[in-house]
Scaffold this active site. Structure first.
Site, PDB file in Angstrom:
ATOM      1  N   ARG A 255     -20.427  30.431  50.650  1.00  0.00           N
ATOM      2  CA  ARG A 255     -21.755  31.079  50.655  1.00  0.00           C
ATOM      3  C   ARG A 255     -22.125  31.515  52.080  1.00  0.00           C
ATOM      4  O   ARG A 255     -22.717  32.575  52.284  1.00  0.00           O
ATOM      5  CB  ARG A 255     -22.811  30.120  50.095  1.00  0.00           C
ATOM      6  CG  ARG A 255     -22.776  30.021  48.576  1.00  0.00           C
ATOM      7  CD  ARG A 255     -23.874  29.135  48.049  1.00  0.00           C
ATOM      8  NE  ARG A 255     -25.196  29.543  48.472  1.00  0.00           N
ATOM      9  CZ  ARG A 255     -26.277  28.750  48.476  1.00  0.00           C
ATOM     10  NH1 ARG A 255     -26.179  27.501  48.060  1.00  0.00           N
ATOM     11  NH2 ARG A 255     -27.447  29.189  48.874  1.00  0.00           N
TER      12      ARG A 255
ATOM     13  N   TYR B 220     -20.342  25.682  50.077  1.00  0.00           N
ATOM     14  CA  TYR B 220     -21.307  26.193  51.063  1.00  0.00           C
ATOM     15  C   TYR B 220     -20.602  27.063  52.108  1.00  0.00           C
ATOM     16  O   TYR B 220     -21.171  28.043  52.587  1.00  0.00           O
ATOM     17  CB  TYR B 220     -22.077  25.042  51.723  1.00  0.00           C
ATOM     18  CG  TYR B 220     -23.189  24.547  50.817  1.00  0.00           C
ATOM     19  CD1 TYR B 220     -24.441  25.161  50.812  1.00  0.00           C
ATOM     20  CD2 TYR B 220     -22.964  23.514  49.919  1.00  0.00           C
ATOM     21  CE1 TYR B 220     -25.439  24.748  49.947  1.00  0.00           C
ATOM     22  CE2 TYR B 220     -23.948  23.092  49.046  1.00  0.00           C
ATOM     23  CZ  TYR B 220     -25.192  23.706  49.062  1.00  0.00           C
ATOM     24  OH  TYR B 220     -26.174  23.309  48.195  1.00  0.00           O
TER      25      TYR B 220
ATOM     26  N   THR C 192     -39.015  35.614  43.416  1.00  0.00           N
ATOM     27  CA  THR C 192     -38.824  34.192  43.100  1.00  0.00           C
ATOM     28  C   THR C 192     -39.136  33.950  41.630  1.00  0.00           C
ATOM     29  O   THR C 192     -40.049  34.569  41.075  1.00  0.00           O
ATOM     30  CB  THR C 192     -39.673  33.271  43.997  1.00  0.00           C
ATOM     31  OG1 THR C 192     -39.419  31.902  43.620  1.00  0.00           O
ATOM     32  CG2 THR C 192     -41.163  33.534  43.892  1.00  0.00           C
TER      33      THR C 192
ATOM     34  N   HIS D 236     -36.741  25.851  52.755  1.00  0.00           N
ATOM     35  CA  HIS D 236     -35.556  25.198  52.190  1.00  0.00           C
ATOM     36  C   HIS D 236     -34.392  25.109  53.169  1.00  0.00           C
ATOM     37  O   HIS D 236     -33.262  24.885  52.749  1.00  0.00           O
ATOM     38  CB  HIS D 236     -35.124  25.919  50.905  1.00  0.00           C
ATOM     39  CG  HIS D 236     -36.105  25.747  49.776  1.00  0.00           C
ATOM     40  ND1 HIS D 236     -36.097  26.506  48.625  1.00  0.00           N
ATOM     41  CD2 HIS D 236     -37.148  24.880  49.632  1.00  0.00           C
ATOM     42  CE1 HIS D 236     -37.089  26.119  47.812  1.00  0.00           C
ATOM     43  NE2 HIS D 236     -37.739  25.151  48.410  1.00  0.00           N
TER      44      HIS D 236
ATOM     45  N   PRO E 256     -38.430  42.288  39.209  1.00  0.00           N
ATOM     46  CA  PRO E 256     -38.062  43.152  38.078  1.00  0.00           C
ATOM     47  C   PRO E 256     -38.155  42.438  36.733  1.00  0.00           C
ATOM     48  O   PRO E 256     -38.118  43.086  35.689  1.00  0.00           O
ATOM     49  CB  PRO E 256     -36.604  43.530  38.386  1.00  0.00           C
ATOM     50  CG  PRO E 256     -36.107  42.448  39.293  1.00  0.00           C
ATOM     51  CD  PRO E 256     -37.284  41.938  40.061  1.00  0.00           C
TER      52      PRO E 256
HETATM   53  P1  OAD Z   1     -34.277  32.144  41.511  1.00  0.00           P
HETATM   54  O1  OAD Z   1     -32.837  32.469  41.335  1.00  0.00           O
HETATM   55  O2  OAD Z   1     -34.824  31.006  40.738  1.00  0.00           O
HETATM   56  O3  OAD Z   1     -35.144  33.433  41.127  1.00  0.00           O
HETATM   57  C1  OAD Z   1     -34.792  34.695  41.620  1.00  0.00           C
HETATM   58  C2  OAD Z   1     -35.840  35.679  41.164  1.00  0.00           C
HETATM   59  O4  OAD Z   1     -35.567  36.929  41.780  1.00  0.00           O
HETATM   60  C3  OAD Z   1     -35.876  35.935  39.651  1.00  0.00           C
HETATM   61  O5  OAD Z   1     -37.212  35.831  39.196  1.00  0.00           O
HETATM   62  C4  OAD Z   1     -35.363  37.366  39.510  1.00  0.00           C
HETATM   63  O6  OAD Z   1     -35.964  38.070  38.428  1.00  0.00           O
HETATM   64  C5  OAD Z   1     -35.759  37.960  40.825  1.00  0.00           C
HETATM   65  N1  OAD Z   1     -34.944  39.097  41.283  1.00  0.00           N
HETATM   66  C6  OAD Z   1     -33.641  39.374  40.995  1.00  0.00           C
HETATM   67  N2  OAD Z   1     -33.247  40.470  41.647  1.00  0.00           N
HETATM   68  C7  OAD Z   1     -34.311  40.914  42.357  1.00  0.00           C
HETATM   69  C8  OAD Z   1     -34.529  42.001  43.257  1.00  0.00           C
HETATM   70  N3  OAD Z   1     -33.552  42.872  43.552  1.00  0.00           N
HETATM   71  N4  OAD Z   1     -35.767  42.135  43.820  1.00  0.00           N
HETATM   72  C9  OAD Z   1     -36.757  41.256  43.540  1.00  0.00           C
HETATM   73  N5  OAD Z   1     -36.602  40.206  42.698  1.00  0.00           N
HETATM   74  C10 OAD Z   1     -35.395  40.034  42.120  1.00  0.00           C
HETATM   75  O7  OAD Z   1     -34.529  31.996  43.079  1.00  0.00           O
HETATM   76  P2  OAD Z   1     -35.728  31.247  43.817  1.00  0.00           P
HETATM   77  O8  OAD Z   1     -36.995  31.420  43.070  1.00  0.00           O
HETATM   78  O9  OAD Z   1     -35.673  31.649  45.234  1.00  0.00           O
HETATM   79  O10 OAD Z   1     -33.148  26.170  46.602  1.00  0.00           O
HETATM   80  O11 OAD Z   1     -35.249  29.750  43.669  1.00  0.00           O
HETATM   81  C11 OAD Z   1     -35.954  28.720  44.327  1.00  0.00           C
HETATM   82  C12 OAD Z   1     -34.987  27.721  44.900  1.00  0.00           C
HETATM   83  O12 OAD Z   1     -34.131  27.233  43.873  1.00  0.00           O
HETATM   84  C13 OAD Z   1     -34.052  28.289  45.948  1.00  0.00           C
HETATM   85  O13 OAD Z   1     -34.622  28.320  47.233  1.00  0.00           O
HETATM   86  C14 OAD Z   1     -32.882  27.366  45.881  1.00  0.00           C
HETATM   87  C15 OAD Z   1     -32.779  27.140  44.388  1.00  0.00           C
HETATM   88  O14 OAD Z   1     -32.237  25.901  44.015  1.00  0.00           O
HETATM   89  C16 OAD Z   1     -32.438  25.900  47.749  1.00  0.00           C
HETATM   90  O15 OAD Z   1     -31.572  26.620  48.162  1.00  0.00           O
HETATM   91  C17 OAD Z   1     -32.813  24.658  48.440  1.00  0.00           C
END
Ligand code: OAD
Length: 256
Positions: free
Chosen positions: A76, A73, A202, A126, A228
């Site tokens: 990060r 962390y 997301t 989160h 995307p």
């Molecule tokens: P994910 O990593 O699961 O998903 C990221 C999404 O962003 C994917 O659908 C990609 O296609 C998309 N993506 C990638 N680059 C992009 C860009 N330049 N513009 C727009 N979209 C793009 O991330 P989250 O959905 O945020 O928890 O994950 C949910 C949670 O899971 C997070 O908050 C985290 C993780 O465990 C905690 O940190 C508590």
């Protein structure tokens, strides 16, 4: 990738400008990808493609190897501090500045890039990676006194309370933990009240955040998804805009 036709989604969002809470925005890790912060589930580059979330994002994982988790962390955090808001963050903040009160911003992200772009009020589901909290309840607090301050803990990997040995952990929500109740309740209310729910970057894999789009749609909102790549909640979208946050949001939210 050629950019999608945004005209209908843009018109729906423009109609929210005069309505308090008319636009609810949910962001995920993809929102910050173009600021250089890794996502979680993208193949190869996502954190969970390289690390085991049970080891690095759970209380059990932290207890098993506190030094490793703390250092992960810390690394990060350094990345978050170095990162800058991208054009997508700035477009959301500019929309909020032009139409105060029209936008409610909900994020799953633990970075502070929305805030640094200019959003004062962000519903953080989160937590905050730059925040520190005690792993266990503070013994002094439980005895009726004031809680010890994690910032005063003896430095180390991780810092430790000199009085009782309690460990400091990052202020993020780990798997198996509850989301902050007030923020989640306000996010659900905002999703129910909005006319347009804009979901950016997301995968829709983590609940309850993933349920907000469906919640909004059930209450009559139009759902716009910017990503995307396919996500698990694409079936909720009235408009599916295939593109990145920094490419699409400035055009989607631009002033008329
Ligand atoms: P994910 O990593 O699961 O998903 C990221 C999404 O962003 C994917 O659908 C990609 O296609 C998309 N993506 C990638 N680059 C992009 C860009 N330049 N513009 C727009 N979209 C793009 O991330 P989250 O959905 O945020 O928890 O994950 C949910 C949670 O899971 C997070 O908050 C985290 C993780 O465990 C905690 O940190 C508590």
């Amino acid at each position: 990738m050629s950019l999608p036709d945004l005209s209908l989604a843009r018109a729906a969002i423009a109609a929210c400008r005069q309505r308090p809470g008319g636009l609810c925005v949910l962001t995920g890790a993809g929102m910050s990808a173009e600021s250089g912060i890794a996502t979680f589930r993208d193949a190869l580059t996502g954190y969970w493609a390289r690390f085991d979330p049970a080891e690095l994002a759970s209380v059990a994982g932290f207890r098993a190897d506190p030094a490793r988790v703390w250092r992960w962390y810390a690394e990060r955090r350094e990345g978050v501090r170095r990162a800058q808001p991208n054009a997508g963050h700035r477009a959301l903040a500019a929309f909020e500045a032009r139409h105060p009160g029209a936008l409610v911003l909900v994020t799953q992200n633990v970075d502070d890039l929305h805030q640094r772009a200019g959003h004062a009020a962000v519903l953080r589901l989160h937590g905050d990676i730059l925040d520190e909290q005690w792993l266990g309840p503070c013994a002094k607090r439980q005895a009726g006194g004031p809680a010890c301050d994690p910032a005063q803990a003896q430095r180390g990997d991780p810092p430790r309370c000199e009085a009782c040995g309690n460990l400091v952990r990052p202020g993020v929500v780990w798997f198996g933990e509850s989301l902050p109740i007030a923020a989640l309740a306000r996010a659900e209310q905002a999703a129910a009240d909005c006319a347009v729910m804009l979901v950016v970057g997301t995968s829709g894999a983590v609940w309850p955040a993933a349920g907000l789009a469906e919640h909004a749609a059930r209450h009559g909102a139009q759902v716009v998804i910017v990503n995307p790549a396919p996500s698990e909640i694409d079936d909720q979208a009235h408009w599916l805009l295939r593109g990145t946050a920094a490419e699409v949001l400035p055009r989607l939210l631009e002033a008329p």
